[in-house]
Design an enzyme around this catalytic site. Structure first.
Site, PDB file in Angstrom:
ATOM      1  N   ASP A 163      27.284  25.591  19.774  1.00  0.00           N
ATOM      2  CA  ASP A 163      27.566  25.802  18.352  1.00  0.00           C
ATOM      3  C   ASP A 163      27.253  27.229  17.951  1.00  0.00           C
ATOM      4  O   ASP A 163      27.862  27.774  17.038  1.00  0.00           O
ATOM      5  CB  ASP A 163      26.778  24.807  17.507  1.00  0.00           C
ATOM      6  CG  ASP A 163      27.355  23.418  17.699  1.00  0.00           C
ATOM      7  OD1 ASP A 163      27.006  22.760  18.695  1.00  0.00           O
ATOM      8  OD2 ASP A 163      28.209  23.028  16.882  1.00  0.00           O
TER       9      ASP A 163
HETATM   10  O1  MRU Z   1      27.506  17.862  15.222  1.00  0.00           O
HETATM   11  P1  MRU Z   1      28.769  18.168  15.981  1.00  0.00           P
HETATM   12  O2  MRU Z   1      29.460  16.967  16.527  1.00  0.00           O
HETATM   13  O3  MRU Z   1      29.675  19.070  15.188  1.00  0.00           O
HETATM   14  O4  MRU Z   1      28.236  18.991  17.215  1.00  0.00           O
HETATM   15  C1  MRU Z   1      29.147  19.412  18.193  1.00  0.00           C
HETATM   16  C2  MRU Z   1      28.491  19.994  19.361  1.00  0.00           C
HETATM   17  O5  MRU Z   1      27.302  20.196  19.413  1.00  0.00           O
HETATM   18  C3  MRU Z   1      29.384  20.420  20.459  1.00  0.00           C
HETATM   19  O6  MRU Z   1      28.746  20.262  21.683  1.00  0.00           O
HETATM   20  C4  MRU Z   1      29.738  21.904  20.231  1.00  0.00           C
HETATM   21  O7  MRU Z   1      30.107  22.121  18.895  1.00  0.00           O
HETATM   22  C5  MRU Z   1      30.829  22.329  21.050  1.00  0.00           C
HETATM   23  S1  MRU Z   1      32.363  21.712  20.462  1.00  0.00           S
HETATM   24  C6  MRU Z   1      33.560  22.407  21.426  1.00  0.00           C
END
Ligand code: MRU
Length: 351
Positions: free
Chosen positions: A242
Site C-alpha cells: 500500500d
Molecule cells: O485494505 P485493502 O484491502 O485495501 O488492502 C489491500 C492490500 O493491503 C493489498 O495487499 C495491497 O493494496 C496491494 S493491492 C494490489
C-alpha cells in the site's frame, strides 16, 4: 488474461464491483460521482491500493464530464476540492495521494487557456491512469516471474497474502500478477493463499480469483503460515504494497509482517510486488506511514454475525510495516530491485 474486473468505466459512467458482497454475490454499483466513490472506498466496496486511486480518478472524470467551466480558476477550485475530499477516504495507500498530486500538478503548466479544453485534458489524464494499469501489472508479473525462476526452474510453490489481483487493480494484479505469469508459463505447482483476517480478502477475494481461473491453489488461515513453510516447501512469498518508503520498508495488509518474519526464519525469499505509484519517495522509512485503524466490528463480526464476546476491546490496525531487512526484492514495472552491498534498497524515482 483474466476477464474478472472490479472497475467498469464507460461514457461518463463508473461502476464498481461491490466487494463486500463477494463471493456470494457479484454486483456492480453506480459510482459515477466523487461522493459515491468516496463511500465505496471508505466502506471497502472497492479496495486495493491501485484500484482505490483509479476509482477516485474516474469518479472525478465522470463529474467533470457533466460540467462546463467559465474559467481556469473555477475549474481548478472544483478539481482541488473534489480531490481533497477523495483523499480523506482512506489514509495508508499512497496511490490515491499520488494520483491527486499528479492531477493538481497539471494546473502548474496548463496545456491550453481554454478551461473546457483543459478539463478534457484532465479527464484524459484520469482515464489513462486506468488504461495504463493492466500493462503495468503485466510487466510486474513478468519481471517477478523471471526473477524468481532464476532460483528454481519449475514446480514452484508460492504463498500470497491479502488480495492483490484483478479485484485490487484495473486487472491482472500485482503479486497475484506474478502468480498468473508463473502459471501461464507452466512453472507454478501451487499457490497458497492466506485467509487474511479480519476482512478476509484472501478467503473471499483471492480464493474467488484463483478458483475462477482454475489456478491450483489452497486456502489456509493466517495462523498456519509458519507450519506451511516448514512442511510444504514454499519457494517464495509474494505480497503487494500500500505504501513503500524510500528505504524499502513496506506497509501492506495486516499480517504481512509476521509472514515476513516466518519467511526469514525458514530462509524463504520474500517479495513485494507493486507499481511505482505505490512507492512514496518523499518518506525515508516506514515510521512515517500512517496506519489506518478500522472499525472494531470487522474483528468481532463476520458478515454481520458476531463471533467475539460482547464487550471485549479490539485493536484493528488495517496494515503493518514490514521492515526492508526482511524483504528480498521489490518488483515493479521497471524490474526487480534488490539491496546494495550495504543491505539497503535505496529506491529513487527511476527505481
Ligand atoms: O485494505 P485493502 O484491502 O485495501 O488492502 C489491500 C492490500 O493491503 C493489498 O495487499 C495491497 O493494496 C496491494 S493491492 C494490489
Amino acid at each position: 488474461m483474466s476477464s474478472l474486473q472490479a472497475i467498469r468505466y464507460n461514457n461518463s459512467k463508473l461502476e464498481l464491483l461491490n466487494q463486500l458482497l463477494l463471493p456470494q454475490q457479484f454486483e456492480f454499483e453506480d459510482c459515477s460521482s466523487c461522493e459515491l466513490t468516496f463511500h465505496a472506498i471508505r466502506s471497502m466496496k472497492v479496495r486495493g491500493a491501485p484500484a482505490i486511486a483509479i476509482a477516485a480518478a474516474l469518479a472525478l472524470a465522470c463529474e467533470l464530464k457533466q460540467i462546463n467551466f467559465n474559467s481556469q480558476k473555477e475549474l481548478q477550485q472544483f478539481v482541488f476540492s473534489k480531490l481533497n475530499f477523495l483523499c480523506e477516504s482512506r489514509p495508508t495507500a499512497v496511490n490515491l495521494f499520488k494520483m491527486a498530486e499528479d492531477i493538481k500538478n497539471l494546473f502548474e503548466k496548463p496545456t491550453t487557456d481554454n478551461a473546457n479544453e483543459f478539463k478534457n485534458h484532465i479527464i484524459s489524464f484520469a482515464e489513462k491512469i486506468y488504461s495504463d494499469d493492466i500493462q503495468t501489472n503485466k510487466l510486474i508479473g513478468d519481471f517477478g516471474a523471471k526473477f524468481i525462476l532464476q532460483n528454481k526452474l519449475h514446480n514452484l510453490n508460492v504463498l500470497t497474502h491479502c488480495n492483490t489481483g484483478s479485484l485490487a487493480t484495473a486487472g491482472y494484479g500485482t503479486a497475484l500478477g506474478v502468480v498468473r505469469s508463473l502459471y501461464a508459463q507452466n512453472k507454478l505447482n501451487h499457490v497458497y493463499a492466506t485467509e487474511t483476517r479480519p476482512y478476509n480478502q484472501g478467503a473471499r477475494l483471492t480464493a474467488f480469483e484463483l478458483v475462477y481461473e482454475k489456478i491450483p491453489s489452497t486456502l489456509i488461515t493466517d495462523s498456519m503460515v509458519s507450519f506451511l513453510m516448514k512442511t510444504k516447501k514454499i519457494d517464495a512469498v509474494l505480497v503487494g504494497a500500500d505504501r513503500v518508503a524510500s528505504n524499502g520498508d513496506t506497509a501492506n495488509k495486516i499480517g504481512t509482517y509476521q509472514i515476513a518474519v516466518a519467511a526469514a526464519y525458514h530462509n524463504i525469499p520474500f517479495y513485494v510486488a507493486a507499481p511505482t505509484t505505490s512507492i512514496d519517495f518523499k518518506i525515508k522509512s516506514g515510521e512515517e506511514i500512517h496506519i489506518e485503524e478500522r472499525p472494531k466490528q470487522e474483528v468481532t463480526h463476520i458478515q454481520n454475525i458476531q463471533i467475539a464476546a460482547s464487550g471485549i476491546d479490539v485493536w484493528n490496525p488495517s496494515f503493518d510495516i514490514t521492515p526492508a531487512s526482511l524483504i528480498t526484492g521489490i518488483i515493479t514495472e521497471h524490474g526487480v530491485k534488490t539491496k546494495n552491498n550495504h543491505g539497503e534498497f535505496q529506491l529513487n524515482d527511476s527505481v
